[in-house]
Design a protein around this motif. Structure first.
Motif, PDB file in Angstrom:
ATOM      1  N   GLY A   1       1.247  -0.985  -0.153  1.00  0.00           N
ATOM      2  CA  GLY A   1       0.026  -0.346   0.001  1.00  0.00           C
ATOM      3  C   GLY A   1       0.885   1.657  -0.024  1.00  0.00           C
ATOM      4  N   LEU A   2       2.098   1.205  -0.084  1.00  0.00           N
ATOM      5  CA  LEU A   2       2.772   2.429   0.674  1.00  0.00           C
ATOM      6  C   LEU A   2       3.473   3.014  -1.387  1.00  0.00           C
ATOM      7  CD1 LEU A   2       4.178   3.406   3.001  1.00  0.00           C
ATOM      8  CD2 LEU A   2       6.118   3.014   2.805  1.00  0.00           C
ATOM      9  N   THR A   3       3.579   3.714  -1.213  1.00  0.00           N
ATOM     10  CA  THR A   3       3.863   4.354  -2.798  1.00  0.00           C
ATOM     11  C   THR A   3       4.692   3.262  -3.946  1.00  0.00           C
ATOM     12  OG1 THR A   3       3.082   7.264  -2.142  1.00  0.00           O
ATOM     13  CG2 THR A   3       4.665   6.915  -3.887  1.00  0.00           C
ATOM     14  N   GLN A   4       6.015   3.398  -2.825  1.00  0.00           N
ATOM     15  CA  GLN A   4       7.897   2.703  -3.688  1.00  0.00           C
ATOM     16  C   GLN A   4       6.521   1.122  -3.469  1.00  0.00           C
ATOM     17  OE1 GLN A   4       7.383   4.835  -1.077  1.00  0.00           O
ATOM     18  NE2 GLN A   4       9.119   5.824  -1.542  1.00  0.00           N
ATOM     19  N   SER A   5       5.691   0.551  -3.649  1.00  0.00           N
ATOM     20  CA  SER A   5       4.596  -0.600  -3.751  1.00  0.00           C
ATOM     21  C   SER A   5       4.280  -0.673  -5.103  1.00  0.00           C
ATOM     22  CB  SER A   5       4.357  -0.960  -2.680  1.00  0.00           C
ATOM     23  OG  SER A   5       3.167  -0.568  -2.575  1.00  0.00           O
TER      24      SER A   5
ATOM     25  N   VAL B   1       2.302   8.297  -9.871  1.00  0.00           N
ATOM     26  CA  VAL B   1       2.224   6.475  -9.502  1.00  0.00           C
ATOM     27  C   VAL B   1       0.890   6.269  -9.353  1.00  0.00           C
ATOM     28  CG1 VAL B   1       2.620   5.567  -6.984  1.00  0.00           C
ATOM     29  CG2 VAL B   1       4.200   6.959  -8.217  1.00  0.00           C
ATOM     30  N   ASP B   2       0.288   5.369 -10.182  1.00  0.00           N
ATOM     31  CA  ASP B   2      -0.976   5.150 -10.140  1.00  0.00           C
ATOM     32  C   ASP B   2      -1.150   4.153  -9.326  1.00  0.00           C
ATOM     33  OD1 ASP B   2      -3.668   4.223 -11.121  1.00  0.00           O
ATOM     34  OD2 ASP B   2      -2.784   2.769 -13.409  1.00  0.00           O
ATOM     35  N   ARG B   3      -1.907   3.836  -8.804  1.00  0.00           N
ATOM     36  CA  ARG B   3      -2.557   3.342  -8.236  1.00  0.00           C
ATOM     37  C   ARG B   3      -3.346   2.244  -7.543  1.00  0.00           C
ATOM     38  NH1 ARG B   3      -0.610   4.231  -2.008  1.00  0.00           N
ATOM     39  NH2 ARG B   3       0.917   5.887  -2.414  1.00  0.00           N
TER      40      ARG B   3
ATOM     41  N   PRO C   1      -6.340  -1.046  -9.968  1.00  0.00           N
ATOM     42  CA  PRO C   1      -5.933  -2.156 -10.430  1.00  0.00           C
ATOM     43  C   PRO C   1      -4.969  -2.114 -12.110  1.00  0.00           C
ATOM     44  CG  PRO C   1      -8.193  -1.781  -9.670  1.00  0.00           C
ATOM     45  CD  PRO C   1      -7.222   0.155  -9.799  1.00  0.00           C
ATOM     46  N   GLN C   2      -5.225  -0.589 -13.010  1.00  0.00           N
ATOM     47  CA  GLN C   2      -4.825  -1.051 -13.905  1.00  0.00           C
ATOM     48  C   GLN C   2      -3.189  -0.591 -13.497  1.00  0.00           C
ATOM     49  OE1 GLN C   2      -7.422   1.023 -13.770  1.00  0.00           O
ATOM     50  NE2 GLN C   2      -8.458  -0.430 -13.916  1.00  0.00           N
ATOM     51  N   HIS C   3      -2.925  -0.320 -12.853  1.00  0.00           N
ATOM     52  CA  HIS C   3      -1.425   0.118 -12.962  1.00  0.00           C
ATOM     53  C   HIS C   3      -0.509  -0.015 -13.665  1.00  0.00           C
ATOM     54  CE1 HIS C   3       2.142  -0.380  -9.532  1.00  0.00           C
ATOM     55  NE2 HIS C   3       2.883  -1.590 -10.544  1.00  0.00           N
ATOM     56  N   ASP C   4      -1.038   1.479 -14.159  1.00  0.00           N
ATOM     57  CA  ASP C   4      -0.099   2.065 -15.136  1.00  0.00           C
ATOM     58  C   ASP C   4       1.552   2.249 -15.063  1.00  0.00           C
ATOM     59  OD1 ASP C   4       0.827   3.416 -17.967  1.00  0.00           O
ATOM     60  OD2 ASP C   4      -1.156   3.906 -18.030  1.00  0.00           O
ATOM     61  N   GLU C   5       2.372   2.847 -14.426  1.00  0.00           N
ATOM     62  CA  GLU C   5       3.792   2.917 -14.076  1.00  0.00           C
ATOM     63  C   GLU C   5       4.373   3.786 -15.852  1.00  0.00           C
ATOM     64  OE1 GLU C   5       6.096  -0.598 -14.354  1.00  0.00           O
ATOM     65  OE2 GLU C   5       5.351  -1.268 -12.512  1.00  0.00           O
ATOM     66  N   ARG C   6       3.718   4.764 -16.502  1.00  0.00           N
ATOM     67  CA  ARG C   6       4.096   5.295 -17.548  1.00  0.00           C
ATOM     68  C   ARG C   6       3.955   6.559 -17.168  1.00  0.00           C
ATOM     69  NH1 ARG C   6       0.159   4.866 -22.310  1.00  0.00           N
ATOM     70  NH2 ARG C   6      -1.248   4.903 -20.761  1.00  0.00           N
ATOM     71  N   GLY C   7       3.005   7.015 -15.955  1.00  0.00           N
ATOM     72  CA  GLY C   7       3.283   7.995 -15.472  1.00  0.00           C
ATOM     73  C   GLY C   7       4.665   8.330 -14.901  1.00  0.00           C
ATOM     74  N   PHE C   8       5.116   7.497 -13.763  1.00  0.00           N
ATOM     75  CA  PHE C   8       6.249   7.807 -12.870  1.00  0.00           C
ATOM     76  C   PHE C   8       7.018   7.726 -14.006  1.00  0.00           C
ATOM     77  CE2 PHE C   8       9.763   5.920 -10.182  1.00  0.00           C
ATOM     78  CZ  PHE C   8      10.002   6.981  -9.535  1.00  0.00           C
TER      79      PHE C   8
END
Length: 280
Positions: free
Chosen positions: A178-182, A231-233, A235-242
Motif C-alpha cells: 500500500g505504500l507509494t513505493q510498492s 504513481v498509479d494506485r 488496479p490498472q497499475h499504469d507505470e508510464r506516468g512515473f
C-alpha cells in the motif's frame, strides 16, 4: 574553522541504513499479516525510521568536531542566500517535470490531465511536506554524505553514487503493501533518485553547501507526487506516468551535469574544511 572527518564513512551509512531498515521491518511484516501491529504504530515506525540519515549525520558530525561542528552544520540549513535560478529550480523543476509527464500520458491513453491539490492548499501542503514529509529527516544526512563521498570521487561521480545509495536506502518501503513505493518499478525509482540527486547536489554545491537548497528540492519533489498522480494506485497499475517523470528528470540531470560549473571544476581539498557562515 577547520574540521577534518574523524568518523569513518561506514559508521554514518550504518546508522542511516540501520535505523531506517530496523524500524521499517515492523510495518513491512505487519502489512503482510506476519506481525500484529496497528496502523498508528506502523506509521510511527515509518516516520521514526526516516530520521536515520538525520540522526546518523549529527552523530557523525559530533564525533568529527563536537558541539561547534554540530552548530555550524545545522546552521547551513539557514543559508537562504541563493541565486534566482537555484531557487526557481528548487521550487518548480520537479513539479514541472511531473506535469509534463502527466500531459504526455493524457495524450497517450492515460487519465485526463488534472492536479490533485487545489491552489489554496499549496502553501499548507508544502509546509507539511517540508517539516514532516522526509526533507528534514533525510537531507541533513545526504548533505553530510556528499561531503564524505567527495573525498574519494569528483563531485559528479559522488552525486551519482549517492543517488544509488539514496535509492537503495528506500528498498524496504517497496515491500510494504500500500505504500507509494510498492506501486513503482524499482529500476525507474533508481533512475529518479540518481537524476534528482545530481540536481540537488548542483544546487547544494553552487550555494556554499546550503542545506536549505537541498531541503527545498526534496520538498518540491514530494510536492510533485501529491500534485499529480504520477504513481498509479489503481488496479490498472499504469507505470508510464512515473517512468516518464523519471526519464524527464534524467534528461534534466544530464543537462545539469554537462553545463554546471560545479561539475566542471577540478576537485579540491576544500571538502575537508567547513566554512563558518556569519550571515545566518
Amino acid at each position: 574553522m577547520h574540521s577534518s572527518f574523524r568518523t569513518p564513512a561506514w559508521f554514518y551509512f550504518s546508522l542511516a541504513f540501520g535505523i531506517a531498515w530496523v524500524l521499517w521491518l515492523f510495518p513491512m511484516l505487519a502489512s503482510r499479516g506476519i506481525l500484529p501491529l496497528g496502523q498508528v504504530a506502523q506509521l510511527a515506525c515509518l516516520f521514526a525510521g526516516s530520521f536515520g540519515p538525520f540522526i546518523g549525520a549529527f552523530v557523525a558530525v559530533y564525533r568529527d568536531g563536537g558541539w561547534l561542528a554540530m552548530r555550524e552544520f545545522a546552521g547551513r540549513s539557514l543559508r537562504y542566500r541563493m541565486g534566482p535560478i537555484y531557487f526557481l529550480s528548487a521550487m518548480l523543476l520537479t513539479p514541472l517535470a511531473a506535469g509534463l509527464s502527466m500531459l504526455w500520458l493524457a495524450s497517450h491513453g492515460g487519465p485526463p490531465f488534472a492536479t490533485g491539490v487545489s491552489l489554496s492548499h499549496f502553501p499548507l501542503l508544502y509546509l507539511e511536506l517540508f517539516l514532516f514529509g522526509g526533507s528534514v529527516n533525510e537531507e541533513f544526512g545526504w548533505c553530510y554524505a556528499i561531503d564524505r563521498l567527495q573525498q574519494r570521487h569528483n563531485l559528479l561521480r559522488a552525486a551519482v553514487v549517492l543517488g544509488v545509495i539514496w535509492g537503495c536506502w528506500h528498498i524496504p518501503l517497496f515491500f510494504i503493501v500500500g505504500l507509494t513505493q510498492s506501486f513503482m518499478p524499482f529500476w525507474a525509482f533508481l533512475i529518479f533518485t540518481i537524476a534528482l540527486r545530481v540536481v540537488i547536489v548542483w544546487g547544494y554545491a553552487s550555494n556554499r553547501k546550503s542545506i536549505l537548497v537541498a531541503l527545498l528540492f526534496h520538498t518540491a519533489s514530494n510536492f510533485a507526487f501529491n500534485l499529480f498522480a504520477v504513481v498509479d494506485r489503481s488496479p490498472q497499475h499504469d507505470e508510464r506516468g512515473f517512468i516518464g517523470f523519471a526519464l524527464i528528470m534524467l534528461a534534466v540531470s544530464l543537462l545539469v551535469a554537462l553545463t554546471a560549473r560545479c561539475y566542471r571544476q577540478a576537485p579540491t581539498d576544500s571538502i575537508a574544511t567547513t566554512d563558518v557562515d556569519t550571515s545566518s
